[in-house]
Design an enzyme around this catalytic site. Sequence first.
Site, PDB file in Angstrom:
ATOM      1  CE1 TYR A  20       4.489  -2.647   3.556  1.00 24.61           C
ATOM      2  CE2 TYR A  20       6.257  -2.375   5.152  1.00 24.61           C
ATOM      3  CZ  TYR A  20       5.367  -3.186   4.478  1.00 24.61           C
ATOM      4  OH  TYR A  20       5.325  -4.538   4.719  1.00 24.61           O
ATOM      5  CB  SER A 121       2.718  -9.855   4.983  1.00 23.80           C
ATOM      6  OG  SER A 121       1.921  -9.522   3.862  1.00 23.80           O
ATOM      7  CB  CYS A 271      -4.606  -1.977 -11.305  1.00 22.66           C
ATOM      8  SG  CYS A 271      -3.043  -2.215 -10.431  1.00 22.66           S
ATOM      9  CG  ASP A 272      -3.718  -4.293  -6.025  1.00 24.85           C
ATOM     10  OD1 ASP A 272      -3.188  -4.320  -7.143  1.00 24.85           O
ATOM     11  OD2 ASP A 272      -3.163  -4.720  -5.005  1.00 24.85           O
TER      12      ASP A 272
END
Length: 365
Positions: A20, A121, A271-272
Site C-alpha cells: 500500500y 511502523s 506536503c508529502d
Amino acid sequence: MPLNLLIKPCSSSCNMKCDYCFYNDECENRQIRNYGMMDDEILEILISRAFENTRVFASFSFQGGEPTLCGVEFYKKVIQLQNKYNKRRIRVYNSIQTNGQLIDEKWAEFLSKNGFSVGLSLDGTKATHDKYRKDNCGKGTWDRAVAAAEILRSHHVDVNILCVVTDAVAKEPGRVYNTLKKYKYLQFIPCYDGLIITNQPYSLPADLYRTFLNKIFDLYYKDYFTDHPVYIRTFDNYIGMLKGKAPEMCGALGYCTCYGAVEADGSVYPCDFYMTDKYLLGNVKENTFEEMLCSDKAKSFVAESYVMPNGCDGCPYFRLCGGGCRRERGKYTDYVRFCKSYRGFFEKNYEKLAELAIKTAFPSV
C-alpha cells in the site's frame, strides 16, 4: 516563522516493498521516480536555508522510502550542520520514521544521544503486519521491526508506533490494540488508495474503519485513568480540541498548510501526499523556504483545501474532523472518503470525549 520540514534523503529507495506504499504510488505518477541519495552539498544548503528562514524553531523529520538507508554517518553530518548554522540557538527537533529493518545498537546509541524521536511502523499484529509489509524478497518484516523497537527502548529512545489501518488491521481492533498498547504512543493512520488506482485488496471500507475506531476507543477509554494509559494521537487531539487547543495533526485543521516536503535533490513540495510534478514549489539550490512556502503556488494549494464537500456543511462534528485529510477528499467531490467513519465515531463517543476533556482540564471533577 516556525519551520517544519519533512525530508526524504533516500527519495523512494526502500529495503521493503509494502503493497500500500503511498509514496511509491506518488513516485510512479511523476517524471522522475527516484532522485537517489541526498548528497552533502544539498544537505548543507538545506540546513543553512532552514536556519535562515526561522527565528522560532526548526523541525527536521526524516522519512522515505527508508531514511536509514543513508547510514548513521549521514545523520552525524545533519547534527554537525545544525550546530554550524544554528547561530541564533533556536529550538531544533529531529525525528525519523523507519521500518526498523536496519536498526541496531549503533543506530540506537546515535538516536538516543542526539535526542531523535522515532516513528516505527508496526501494523498491528504479526499476521496483519506481514500481510502487506514484506521485504524485497517477499518475506514478512514483523520480527525484525519488533526487535528494533526493543533495541530502541533499551536505549531510552522515544518510540511512536505508526500503524496503517488496512482492511486486515481494521478487522482485528482488539488484538491490534492489545499487541501495541505496551508501546504507549500510537498513531493509527487510515490506509489511502492510490492517486489513480483504487479498490485494492488492502483498501479500507468506511464502515469497517468506523467499527475499528469505535472498538479502539472503547479500549483506550477503559485504560485512560489507569496506571497504564495509552496515547493515541487521533483521540488525544480530539480531546485537546474540546479543551480549546489547536490540533497538531493537520488532517483536523479543516485546511492544508505548506510545511515543506523535501526530496533528495532539494526539490520542495507543500506536503508529502502531494510530491508530484504539479505541486513542485522550487528547489533549495535556487530558492529560500520563504519564497517557496509563501509563493502564489503554495497559497493556491492552501486555498484549494478550503473547498469542502457538500456533506460538511452544517455537520455538528466538522470542528473536530475538519473534513479529514485532503487526500480523503481528492476524487470524492461529493463527500469525504471516511465521512461515515468519523460521523459514526462521534455519534457514539462524543460525550465520552467531552467527559475526558473536562476531567483532564479540571482533574477534581
